[in-house]
Motif scaffolding. Sequence first.
Motif, PDB file in Angstrom:
ATOM      1  N   THR A  54       0.827  -1.201   0.000  1.00  0.00           N
ATOM      2  CA  THR A  54       0.000   0.000   0.000  1.00  0.00           C
ATOM      3  C   THR A  54       0.861   1.250   0.000  1.00  0.00           C
ATOM      4  N   ALA A  55       1.918   1.248   0.825  1.00  0.00           N
ATOM      5  CA  ALA A  55       2.822   2.397   0.873  1.00  0.00           C
ATOM      6  C   ALA A  55       3.484   2.635  -0.487  1.00  0.00           C
ATOM      7  N   ALA A  56       3.920   1.546  -1.134  1.00  0.00           N
ATOM      8  CA  ALA A  56       4.550   1.661  -2.449  1.00  0.00           C
ATOM      9  C   ALA A  56       3.555   2.155  -3.493  1.00  0.00           C
ATOM     10  N   SER A  57       2.316   1.690  -3.384  1.00  0.00           N
ATOM     11  CA  SER A  57       1.289   2.095  -4.331  1.00  0.00           C
ATOM     12  C   SER A  57       1.016   3.594  -4.229  1.00  0.00           C
ATOM     13  N   PHE A  58       0.897   4.108  -2.995  1.00  0.00           N
ATOM     14  CA  PHE A  58       0.674   5.536  -2.817  1.00  0.00           C
ATOM     15  C   PHE A  58       1.913   6.340  -3.194  1.00  0.00           C
ATOM     16  N   ALA A  59       3.086   5.730  -3.069  1.00  0.00           N
ATOM     17  CA  ALA A  59       4.309   6.417  -3.496  1.00  0.00           C
ATOM     18  C   ALA A  59       4.290   6.648  -5.009  1.00  0.00           C
ATOM     19  N   THR A  60       3.833   5.643  -5.778  1.00  0.00           N
ATOM     20  CA  THR A  60       3.729   5.834  -7.229  1.00  0.00           C
ATOM     21  C   THR A  60       2.658   6.867  -7.559  1.00  0.00           C
ATOM     22  N   PHE A  61       1.601   6.918  -6.733  1.00  0.00           N
ATOM     23  CA  PHE A  61       0.594   7.968  -6.906  1.00  0.00           C
ATOM     24  C   PHE A  61       1.240   9.340  -6.747  1.00  0.00           C
ATOM     25  N   GLY A  62       2.158   9.446  -5.776  1.00  0.00           N
ATOM     26  CA  GLY A  62       2.832  10.712  -5.524  1.00  0.00           C
ATOM     27  C   GLY A  62       3.820  11.110  -6.603  1.00  0.00           C
ATOM     28  N   VAL A  63       4.287  10.147  -7.395  1.00  0.00           N
ATOM     29  CA  VAL A  63       5.236  10.459  -8.475  1.00  0.00           C
ATOM     30  C   VAL A  63       4.667  11.520  -9.411  1.00  0.00           C
ATOM     31  N   ALA A  64       3.383  11.450  -9.655  1.00  0.00           N
ATOM     32  CA  ALA A  64       2.753  12.413 -10.568  1.00  0.00           C
ATOM     33  C   ALA A  64       2.870  13.834 -10.035  1.00  0.00           C
ATOM     34  N   PHE A  65       2.823  13.975  -8.722  1.00  0.00           N
ATOM     35  CA  PHE A  65       2.909  15.311  -8.150  1.00  0.00           C
ATOM     36  C   PHE A  65       4.322  15.876  -8.264  1.00  0.00           C
ATOM     37  N   LEU A  66       5.305  15.000  -8.240  1.00  0.00           N
ATOM     38  CA  LEU A  66       6.675  15.457  -8.456  1.00  0.00           C
ATOM     39  C   LEU A  66       6.858  15.932  -9.899  1.00  0.00           C
ATOM     40  N   ALA A  67       6.109  15.330 -10.815  1.00  0.00           N
ATOM     41  CA  ALA A  67       6.191  15.724 -12.224  1.00  0.00           C
ATOM     42  C   ALA A  67       5.378  16.971 -12.528  1.00  0.00           C
ATOM     43  N   ARG A  68       4.411  17.302 -11.674  1.00  0.00           N
ATOM     44  CA  ARG A  68       3.496  18.392 -11.983  1.00  0.00           C
ATOM     45  C   ARG A  68       4.170  19.763 -12.097  1.00  0.00           C
ATOM     46  N   PRO A  69       5.100  20.133 -11.201  1.00  0.00           N
ATOM     47  CA  PRO A  69       5.764  21.433 -11.403  1.00  0.00           C
ATOM     48  C   PRO A  69       6.521  21.506 -12.729  1.00  0.00           C
ATOM     49  N   LEU A  70       7.148  20.395 -13.122  1.00  0.00           N
ATOM     50  CA  LEU A  70       7.826  20.361 -14.409  1.00  0.00           C
ATOM     51  C   LEU A  70       6.818  20.519 -15.538  1.00  0.00           C
ATOM     52  N   GLY A  71       5.682  19.831 -15.412  1.00  0.00           N
ATOM     53  CA  GLY A  71       4.627  19.975 -16.414  1.00  0.00           C
ATOM     54  C   GLY A  71       4.087  21.394 -16.468  1.00  0.00           C
ATOM     55  N   GLY A  72       3.912  22.006 -15.280  1.00  0.00           N
ATOM     56  CA  GLY A  72       3.448  23.383 -15.237  1.00  0.00           C
ATOM     57  C   GLY A  72       4.430  24.335 -15.894  1.00  0.00           C
ATOM     58  N   LEU A  73       5.731  24.074 -15.701  1.00  0.00           N
ATOM     59  CA  LEU A  73       6.766  24.923 -16.288  1.00  0.00           C
ATOM     60  C   LEU A  73       6.831  24.735 -17.807  1.00  0.00           C
ATOM     61  N   VAL A  74       6.900  23.485 -18.249  1.00  0.00           N
ATOM     62  CA  VAL A  74       7.020  23.184 -19.681  1.00  0.00           C
ATOM     63  C   VAL A  74       5.785  23.653 -20.450  1.00  0.00           C
ATOM     64  N   PHE A  75       4.607  23.206 -19.989  1.00  0.00           N
ATOM     65  CA  PHE A  75       3.391  23.558 -20.714  1.00  0.00           C
ATOM     66  C   PHE A  75       2.979  25.005 -20.464  1.00  0.00           C
ATOM     67  N   GLY A  76       3.383  25.557 -19.309  1.00  0.00           N
ATOM     68  CA  GLY A  76       3.111  26.969 -19.058  1.00  0.00           C
ATOM     69  C   GLY A  76       3.837  27.854 -20.049  1.00  0.00           C
ATOM     70  N   GLN A  77       5.120  27.559 -20.279  1.00  0.00           N
ATOM     71  CA  GLN A  77       5.878  28.336 -21.252  1.00  0.00           C
ATOM     72  C   GLN A  77       5.367  28.106 -22.676  1.00  0.00           C
ATOM     73  N   MET A  78       4.908  26.869 -22.940  1.00  0.00           N
ATOM     74  CA  MET A  78       4.296  26.614 -24.245  1.00  0.00           C
ATOM     75  C   MET A  78       3.059  27.482 -24.430  1.00  0.00           C
ATOM     76  N   GLY A  79       2.257  27.590 -23.370  1.00  0.00           N
ATOM     77  CA  GLY A  79       1.054  28.413 -23.447  1.00  0.00           C
ATOM     78  C   GLY A  79       1.358  29.876 -23.655  1.00  0.00           C
ATOM     79  N   ASP A  80       2.441  30.376 -23.027  1.00  0.00           N
ATOM     80  CA  ASP A  80       2.803  31.784 -23.157  1.00  0.00           C
ATOM     81  C   ASP A  80       3.482  32.090 -24.488  1.00  0.00           C
ATOM     82  N   ARG A  81       4.147  31.110 -25.081  1.00  0.00           N
ATOM     83  CA  ARG A  81       4.876  31.342 -26.323  1.00  0.00           C
ATOM     84  C   ARG A  81       4.070  30.986 -27.566  1.00  0.00           C
ATOM     85  N   ILE A  82       3.390  29.850 -27.521  1.00  0.00           N
ATOM     86  CA  ILE A  82       2.712  29.334 -28.717  1.00  0.00           C
ATOM     87  C   ILE A  82       1.213  29.572 -28.674  1.00  0.00           C
ATOM     88  N   GLY A  83       0.631  29.390 -27.486  1.00  0.00           N
ATOM     89  CA  GLY A  83      -0.808  29.583 -27.378  1.00  0.00           C
ATOM     90  C   GLY A  83      -1.448  28.630 -26.396  1.00  0.00           C
TER      91      GLY A  83
END
Length: 447
Positions: A54-83
């Motif tokens: 269960t702990a390992a399963s929730f840890a993989t759930f948390g992996v997405a949150f570690l990726a979210r700031p990167l996604g916000g940065l990458v796609f945020g800049q895409m939104g500001d530059r391209i649309g």
Amino acid sequence: MSQASEQPKGMGRVVAASFMGTTIEYYDFFIYGTAAALVFPQIFFPALGPAAGTAASFATFGVAFLARPLGGLVFGQMGDRIGRKTTLVTTMLVMGIATVLIGLLPSGDTIGLFAPIALIVLRFLQGLAVGGEWSSAALFVVEHAPQGKRGWYSLAQTLGTTFGLLLATLTFLITGLTMSDASFLSWGWRVPFVLSALLVAVGLWVRLGVTDTPVFKDAMAKARDAKATKAPVRELFAKQGREVFLASGSVLMWLSFFYMGAVYLTNYGTAVLGLSKNSMLTIQFIAIAGCIAGQVIGARLSDKIGRRRILMLGNGSAVVWAFVLFPLVDSAVVWLVGVALTVTLFVVGLSNGSTTVFLPETFRTSYRSTGTGVSFNIGSVVAGAIPPIIAAPILASHGSIGLSIMLAVLAAVALVSVIFMRETSKNSLYEAHDEAKAPAATPPVTN
């Protein structure tokens, strides 16, 4: 006709694109959370045993949150530059592909260690996608909406998030009620993931039919040399770094209460309290209605009395409610557990309904997508990923009072953050932040 009363051309399709797209993206995101609570420990971590699995399963759930700031940065800049539109289409494709592949992934008994490794990679991709989705969909509808009604129209994105959870819960509930536990564990859990392919196809059709926002088009027309979009993240932290961290803090309450209520307590109810899987899914399904009610009220009132007042009300109430929540849940009485989750998600919805418009309004046009995405996703890591992971050791060491204290502290930080932010409901998205009328150090003002 005034801007506040004007009905923008094509607004119906904009609302549909935001609502349907966000519903589908968060359906994909939340079916993982439900599966992580109910079946992933046995499917992908069978050798670890129930507790460690269960702990390992929730840890993989948390992996997405570690990726979210990167996604916000990458796609945020895409939104500001391209649309904004291009970003919305891209995030949906990434999310859809990752979700379907999770549904087709062989179990740990079949391919051993490769199963959890592949699961982590695919969950990371989900995190990237949803990291760009929330901010992009929020400002897409907010930038289309007329001033004075931005909170109301932002409900399209806000409700899309909740309906994604509602659809995910309903899908798992129907699947669980129509087959045996053995069949559900063997293959039934895969059905919601594979069905995502059909939903994504519909969502893409809707999103491809809308145009980019008038605010973004206006900004590009005024910056033909593209200086405003060359380095949006650098400009963001140079001009509004203070607002980034305050905005990140402002979302800590409703994100932590949301993921604890919608994900962790599903496992808590079955594994700790001994309630049935279907009972917890039914409770969650009803509680989501409370969240929707809170979102409608929060968004509507934010246009009338201001964003900050609604957020301060929600965050302040949550500090107190944190110490009521777990005594009700620990009763293990089904209807009391239902009341506990419903009130929790109502408070979440109240703040969420205002946040969706508050964050985009906080940042200037040239880096609004980046600012909204980065600030929201920093808050998501702190409040969405960490609490469900550390909840089990806190519970073991301090009991449920430890969980109440954790949630109360996050709510208090959110309250203080909002107090030091400015009201934004009267801002013009075309002019207010681009003119930089007030220095960042100006004390907060009240409505």
